[in-house]
Design a protein around this motif. Structure first.
Motif, short mmCIF file in Angstrom:
data_model
loop_
_atom_site.label_atom_id
_atom_site.label_comp_id
_atom_site.label_asym_id
_atom_site.label_seq_id
_atom_site.Cartn_x
_atom_site.Cartn_y
_atom_site.Cartn_z
N ILE A 1 9.37 -2.28 12.32
CA ILE A 1 10.48 -2.52 11.38
C ILE A 1 9.94 -3.22 10.13
O ILE A 1 10.28 -2.87 8.99
CB ILE A 1 11.58 -3.37 12.05
N ASP A 2 9.08 -4.20 10.36
CA ASP A 2 8.47 -4.93 9.24
C ASP A 2 7.72 -4.00 8.30
O ASP A 2 7.85 -4.11 7.08
CB ASP A 2 7.46 -5.95 9.79
N CYS B 1 10.12 -2.24 6.23
CA CYS B 1 10.77 -3.14 5.26
C CYS B 1 9.83 -3.41 4.08
O CYS B 1 10.27 -3.43 2.93
CB CYS B 1 11.19 -4.44 5.92
N VAL B 2 8.56 -3.60 4.37
CA VAL B 2 7.59 -3.77 3.27
C VAL B 2 7.57 -2.51 2.41
O VAL B 2 7.62 -2.58 1.18
CB VAL B 2 6.18 -4.08 3.83
#
Lengths: 338, 338
Positions: free
Chosen positions: B249-250, B253-254
């Motif tokens: 997910i990170d 998101c980045v």
């Protein structure tokens, strides 16, 4: 003897989001937010003030085509709590009968609590025959726990809170940056979820600080707020659009990286985001934003509203397209729901 | 006289992602990454070494059911460049004929370049009759520009780079944390996009640092890497799963907050993520991860593979479900594609 008042209050769509509270119950936000008050998305609320033997408020609502019915407990408890707060602050005694309805799906990230609690606050004051300046109305609406309700008592473009010292309790209110006539922006809403969302905004607020990206977003906000204020002041849509869309993506990245994570997006949310990027590639200046929910508000200038609506209409997963735009704020109505 | 060699090399799925490079051409990463080498997702590559009058490499590929055909320029130029690098490093002279195919959709965020360039590197060394330790093979595969290719030359669970001083150029290679037999995890892949993605991984890498969340993610990685290493060492799936999903997910998101933003997710990506969360709520320990693409790899223990596959099979937007799991690494094959 009873007094009754009816108010239609619009919802709003935030350009800079309220996400994370210093005091969630009193809705004291960590950061300022800025929104556009809507027109076609509104709540209508009638409040009757009664002095009788009962002390129980009665709460009715109407959803869809049916008639008014007793509101479900989860909703009624928030309304009762706010009525108690208003009764205490105004020292009015008695009790209230309330009927409320929305022009759009509730609890789907469409700021139905903003319009609903704004309408409830203003109709209650109307039933009590109490007049007060709009900043006090804003502060009272905010005490419902729906922070964005403090913005919905005003029309046009609204900032909350006003920055400055001594802001905290009753003085903590929204103010108007520009009125609706000043900049007639359109908002084409792609409804992709009309049922209630899995995680309430209040739960989302509670988890906001657990995201590792929370602080980073906070650090970005001052320059974003400045850009949005300047865009509104100068009617500069090319400045506004990118900031609004990036801010919405950020909000959801913070939500998705919270513990536990909060996923508001539905598959069709991505379909709409992609379609709007394609619109821009084709030369149509339109920018997406989402509150804490799956539905996408596409902001554009009036001359592009047809093209945007047409594009969104046929997309897979889009249940309905609502055409809206900036609105003038709440109005008293003569016809009552009770 | 010519020499030919064929290698089947698996793809891999990263538990901790390679995203952002110190040197993109040489694939020197900013952060260590850890992956599971796959089994059913592989590239097969035959390389023939020719000493003749021509100096042009010939690159063929096969996609789907058709026969081999000349590879398109965008792909061929990367292959040629890597062949030139290998020719220069080995000092072999001559030229190469190459034929390659994948068992899964290419360029859709399935690490087809990892398996492809791993297979190309190993088959080229095979055609040249050059034997070398696996860490040197890993470093050579990495020089293709596909950093994750450095992990695909090894089976089981692989970390890249080995932390330590003096890591940079030719010494910069992946190493095995545990072999495939040590922990037979399953990977059920929901293919939601089988066409090429809009933004290549290389472009995504280039934009990674423009995300305001880039630094925050970097700060989180040491503890995440430690957790994944420990989970692999102790076969602790309850420790591994949440880290792997949060990390994916990170990454996205980045990507979504980069300038310009990179959206790899498709609508059905969210459908699968939601279905996997529901599986967990029902007691099935399964966790999602995505590389830089829309397809979702659902990691689980072997006893849950049936339940996961069944759940993903019927989801809207899922084109195909592939059952895969940890694999033993590249193998030489006797049958050639040329």
């Amino acid at each position: 003897m009873s007094q009754i008042a009816t108010v239609r209050s619009p919802s709003n769509i935030a350009f800079i989001k309220y996400w994370g509270a210093k005091d969630l119950k009193k809705a004291i936000p960590v950061n300022p937010s800025i929104s556009m008050t809507l027109d076609a998305c509104y709540s209508r609320c009638s409040v009757e003030h009664l002095q009788d033997d009962s002390s129980e408020h009665e709460i009715f609502w109407r959803q869809g085509e049916g008639g008014f019915e007793e509101a479900p407990p989860a909703f009624a408890v928030r309304v009762r709590h706010h009525l108690d707060t208003l009764r205490q602050i105004t020292g009015c005694g008695g009790r209230f009968r309330v009927a409320t309805e929305n022009s759009f799906p509730a609890a789907a990230g469409m700021a139905s609590s903003a319009s609903g609690f704004s309408a409830l606050t203003l109709a209650t004051l109307g039933a009590l025959g109490i007049e007060m300046p709009v900043d006090q109305q804003s502060a009272l609406a905010r005490l419902s726990g729906s922070g964005s309700a403090s913005r919905s008592v005003l029309g046009g473009y609204v900032e909350w809170p006003r920055s400055g010292p001594g802001q905290g309790g009753a003085e903590h209110y929204a103010f108007q940056l520009a009125d609706a006539e000043a900049w007639p922006l359109a908002n084409i809403i792609a409804l992709v979820q009309t049922g209630p969302k899995d995680t309430s905004s209040l739960d989302g607020h509670r988890r906001a600080r657990t995201s590792p990206y929370w602080r980073t977003r906070q650090r970005r906000l001052p320059s974003r707020l400045a850009a949005v204020r300047k865009a509104i002041e100068q009617r500069d849509f090319a400045l506004l659009g990118p900031v609004v869309e990036a801010e919405a993506i950020d909000l959801h990245c913070v939500a998705m990286t919270s513990h536990p994570p909060v996923f508001y997006w539905q598959p069709a949310t991505l379909t709409v985001l992609e379609a709007v990027r394609r619109l821009r590639a084709d030369g149509v200046a339109a920018w997406s934003t989402m509150d804490a929910g799956a539905n996408v508000h596409v902001i554009c200038e009036p001359q592009d509203a047809d093209a945007v609506a047409q594009c969104l209409q046929g997309l897979e997963g889009v249940e309905r397209v609502m055409r809206d735009g900036v609105g003038g704020g709440p109005v008293r109505e003569e016809e009552h729901l009770l």
